[in-house]
Design a protein around this motif. Structure first.
Motif, PDB file in Angstrom:
ATOM      1  N   ALA A  96       0.828  -1.205   0.000  1.00 32.50           N
ATOM      2  CA  ALA A  96       0.000   0.000   0.000  1.00 32.50           C
ATOM      3  C   ALA A  96       0.862   1.255   0.000  1.00 32.50           C
ATOM      4  N   SER A  97       1.877   1.281   0.871  1.00 31.56           N
ATOM      5  CA  SER A  97       2.760   2.450   0.947  1.00 31.56           C
ATOM      6  C   SER A  97       3.494   2.667  -0.368  1.00 31.56           C
ATOM      7  N   ALA A  98       3.972   1.579  -0.980  1.00 29.27           N
ATOM      8  CA  ALA A  98       4.704   1.692  -2.243  1.00 29.27           C
ATOM      9  C   ALA A  98       3.788   2.178  -3.365  1.00 29.27           C
ATOM     10  N   THR A  99       2.536   1.720  -3.358  1.00 28.80           N
ATOM     11  CA  THR A  99       1.593   2.131  -4.397  1.00 28.80           C
ATOM     12  C   THR A  99       1.299   3.624  -4.298  1.00 28.80           C
ATOM     13  N   ILE A 100       1.115   4.116  -3.076  1.00 34.11           N
ATOM     14  CA  ILE A 100       0.875   5.550  -2.893  1.00 34.11           C
ATOM     15  C   ILE A 100       2.098   6.354  -3.321  1.00 34.11           C
ATOM     16  N   ALA A 101       3.276   5.837  -3.015  1.00 33.53           N
ATOM     17  CA  ALA A 101       4.507   6.533  -3.423  1.00 33.53           C
ATOM     18  C   ALA A 101       4.589   6.640  -4.939  1.00 33.53           C
ATOM     19  N   ARG A 102       4.214   5.564  -5.661  1.00 30.99           N
ATOM     20  CA  ARG A 102       4.224   5.612  -7.135  1.00 30.99           C
ATOM     21  C   ARG A 102       3.183   6.588  -7.655  1.00 30.99           C
ATOM     22  N   LEU A 103       2.028   6.633  -6.999  1.00 30.76           N
ATOM     23  CA  LEU A 103       0.990   7.570  -7.415  1.00 30.76           C
ATOM     24  C   LEU A 103       1.467   9.006  -7.223  1.00 30.76           C
ATOM     25  N   GLU A 104       2.107   9.273  -6.099  1.00 24.44           N
ATOM     26  CA  GLU A 104       2.647  10.610  -5.857  1.00 24.44           C
ATOM     27  C   GLU A 104       3.696  10.979  -6.901  1.00 24.44           C
ATOM     28  N   GLN A 105       4.511  10.012  -7.269  1.00 29.26           N
ATOM     29  CA  GLN A 105       5.547  10.270  -8.285  1.00 29.26           C
ATOM     30  C   GLN A 105       4.891  10.578  -9.628  1.00 29.26           C
ATOM     31  N   GLU A 106       3.858   9.844  -9.953  1.00 28.77           N
ATOM     32  CA  GLU A 106       3.173  10.067 -11.228  1.00 28.77           C
ATOM     33  C   GLU A 106       2.495  11.430 -11.261  1.00 28.77           C
ATOM     34  N   LEU A 107       1.895  11.848 -10.130  1.00 29.92           N
ATOM     35  CA  LEU A 107       1.218  13.140 -10.072  1.00 29.92           C
ATOM     36  C   LEU A 107       2.197  14.296  -9.871  1.00 29.92           C
ATOM     37  N   GLY A 108       3.369  13.990  -9.356  1.00 32.68           N
ATOM     38  CA  GLY A 108       4.364  15.021  -9.125  1.00 32.68           C
ATOM     39  C   GLY A 108       4.144  15.840  -7.873  1.00 32.68           C
ATOM     40  N   VAL A 109       3.366  15.314  -6.921  1.00 33.47           N
ATOM     41  CA  VAL A 109       3.104  16.017  -5.660  1.00 33.47           C
ATOM     42  C   VAL A 109       3.059  14.988  -4.530  1.00 33.47           C
ATOM     43  N   ARG A 110       3.249  15.479  -3.303  1.00 34.39           N
ATOM     44  CA  ARG A 110       3.054  14.628  -2.130  1.00 34.39           C
ATOM     45  C   ARG A 110       1.594  14.715  -1.717  1.00 34.39           C
ATOM     46  N   LEU A 111       0.966  13.558  -1.556  1.00 33.82           N
ATOM     47  CA  LEU A 111      -0.443  13.516  -1.193  1.00 33.82           C
ATOM     48  C   LEU A 111      -0.648  13.419   0.316  1.00 33.82           C
ATOM     49  N   PHE A 112       0.340  12.867   1.012  1.00 31.23           N
ATOM     50  CA  PHE A 112       0.212  12.671   2.454  1.00 31.23           C
ATOM     51  C   PHE A 112       1.450  13.195   3.182  1.00 31.23           C
ATOM     52  N   GLU A 113       1.200  13.753   4.353  1.00 31.30           N
ATOM     53  CA  GLU A 113       2.278  14.068   5.284  1.00 31.30           C
ATOM     54  C   GLU A 113       2.401  12.882   6.224  1.00 31.30           C
ATOM     55  N   ARG A 114       3.585  12.270   6.284  1.00 30.89           N
ATOM     56  CA  ARG A 114       3.780  11.064   7.068  1.00 30.89           C
ATOM     57  C   ARG A 114       4.592  11.378   8.317  1.00 30.89           C
ATOM     58  N   SER A 115       4.210  10.776   9.427  1.00 33.27           N
ATOM     59  CA  SER A 115       5.000  10.839  10.646  1.00 33.27           C
ATOM     60  C   SER A 115       4.801   9.526  11.385  1.00 33.27           C
ATOM     61  N   THR A 116       5.532   9.330  12.463  1.00 29.64           N
ATOM     62  CA  THR A 116       5.410   8.068  13.209  1.00 29.64           C
ATOM     63  C   THR A 116       4.072   7.971  13.919  1.00 29.64           C
ATOM     64  N   ARG A 117       3.400   9.088  14.132  1.00 28.99           N
ATOM     65  CA  ARG A 117       2.158   9.068  14.907  1.00 28.99           C
ATOM     66  C   ARG A 117       0.901   9.240  14.066  1.00 28.99           C
ATOM     67  N   ARG A 118       1.037   9.898  12.927  1.00 34.94           N
ATOM     68  CA  ARG A 118      -0.187  10.183  12.172  1.00 34.94           C
ATOM     69  C   ARG A 118       0.105  10.310  10.687  1.00 34.94           C
ATOM     70  N   LEU A 119      -0.960  10.218   9.921  1.00 37.64           N
ATOM     71  CA  LEU A 119      -0.899  10.380   8.471  1.00 37.64           C
ATOM     72  C   LEU A 119      -2.033  11.319   8.096  1.00 37.64           C
ATOM     73  N   ARG A 120      -1.708  12.368   7.378  1.00 37.88           N
ATOM     74  CA  ARG A 120      -2.768  13.293   6.984  1.00 37.88           C
ATOM     75  C   ARG A 120      -2.519  13.791   5.569  1.00 37.88           C
ATOM     76  N   LEU A 121      -3.574  14.253   4.948  1.00 32.66           N
ATOM     77  CA  LEU A 121      -3.477  14.768   3.589  1.00 32.66           C
ATOM     78  C   LEU A 121      -2.714  16.084   3.556  1.00 32.66           C
ATOM     79  N   THR A 122      -1.905  16.254   2.527  1.00 30.20           N
ATOM     80  CA  THR A 122      -1.295  17.551   2.270  1.00 30.20           C
ATOM     81  C   THR A 122      -2.338  18.448   1.600  1.00 30.20           C
ATOM     82  N   GLU A 123      -1.960  19.691   1.378  1.00 30.16           N
ATOM     83  CA  GLU A 123      -2.875  20.592   0.666  1.00 30.16           C
ATOM     84  C   GLU A 123      -3.166  20.062  -0.733  1.00 30.16           C
ATOM     85  N   ALA A 124      -2.142  19.531  -1.384  1.00 31.41           N
ATOM     86  CA  ALA A 124      -2.351  18.936  -2.709  1.00 31.41           C
ATOM     87  C   ALA A 124      -3.257  17.717  -2.617  1.00 31.41           C
TER      88      ALA A 124
END
Length: 307
Positions: A33-61
């Motif tokens: 799942a993580s790898a698939t999202i990373a490929r999607l972000e690469q294809e779109l050219g933006v980061r979709l999620f802000e990742r941390s050890t405690r939480r995951l949230r959407l970026t503005e993009a």
């Protein structure tokens, strides 16, 4: 995964706030799942999620992309359904049907009705996974795709198919309890009775509401020595004569018909308790699922004399 799957994974992750929860929902590994999202972000050219050890949230993009992703997935699946329907290829239920059911109604009736409906669909290879719980299953985080629940949908992203929209709660007790303690004549009389309370969400449902014959409403705070987070246990206590229960009419319809329980305050209406089949996203509303919901609705109406 096909080209639609990364979008579905993105939506599931945004809804659940977790790669692991989204992965469980889609039955894939969290690393995948993580790898698939990373490929999607690469294809779109933006980061979709802000990742941390405690939480995951959407970026503005990610927030900007979210409604477009929903539209793309819904349009694709709606188009597939339209093509199947036009070609006469309306498929039955297939794959895995993961449903959270309310404990009392689920054990008494719903599991059998689901089995009957699946048999009518001739759903070969269908895997039925049931979770009997009165906890408010979070469809956005837990590994279930559907939930049958009383009340209105708690989240605007959930789609609700009505199963018993006119269902209400009914105050009831066993004949033995009423013989010992008498019949309440009005809601205020409940202060002198043992009331069997239910844990609803995170709190005890101890404020019972009624509508008088003249249309006015009254709410009373009730007390009792027994509290349970399982609707079936509350009904069992009522049947054993331990007190008054304020139950969905669907839960006690058979007991009322057989005389094991007696309706109390019959001139007062109990509070609404509509029953719904809830799903995340319109793409899950296939013709087969709608037929299933209609079958369950007819069973509910027959059980409690609802219409």
């Amino acid at each position: 995964m096909d080209r639609l799957s990364p979008l579905q994974l993105f939506l599931a992750t945004a809804d659940a706030g977790s790669f692991s929860a989204a992965a469980r929902r889609l039955d894939i590994g969290p690393v995948q799942a993580s790898a698939t999202i990373a490929r999607l972000e690469q294809e779109l050219g933006v980061r979709l999620f802000e990742r941390s050890t405690r939480r995951l949230r959407l970026t503005e993009a990610g927030e900007q992309w979210l409604p477009h992703a929903r539209q793309l997935v819904d349009a694709w699946l709606a188009g597939q359904a339209a093509l199947r329907s036009a070609a006469g290829l309306d498929t039955p239920l297939t794959g895995r049907l993961r449903v959270s059911l309310p404990s009392d109604l689920g054990r008494q009736h719903l599991w059998r009705w689901l089995e009957d409906a699946c048999a009518e669909e001739t759903a070969s290879g269908l895997q039925l996974e049931l979770r009997m719980t009165d906890r408010l299953a979070d469809l956005l985080k837990e590994p279930v795709d559907h939930a049958v629940r009383y009340g209105e949908p708690p989240d605007s992203s959930l789609i609700a198919l009505p199963l018993a929209p006119h269902n209400r709660r009914v105050l009831c007790a066993s004949p033995a309890y009423l013989a010992r303690h008498g019949h309440p004549e009005a809601p205020d009389d409940l202060a002198r009775h043992e009331c069997l309370r239910f844990v609803l969400g995170e709190s005890v449902h101890g404020r019972w509401r009624f509508t008088a014959p003249d249309g006015s409403t009254q709410a009373v705070e009730v007390q009792g020595s027994r509290v349970a987070d399982d609707g079936g246990q509350v009904r069992a206590w009522a049947l054993a004569g331990f007190g008054l229960a304020y139950k969905s009419r669907l839960d006690v319809a058979d007991d009322l018909a057989a005389g094991r329980l007696v309706a109390v305050l019959p001139g007062w209406l109990g509070e609404p308790a509509p029953l719904h089949w809830m799903v995340v996203g319109r793409h899950q509303l296939t013709p087969a699922l709608r037929r299933l919901a209609e079958r369950l609705k007819s069973r509910c109406e027959a059980l409690a004399g609802l219409g």
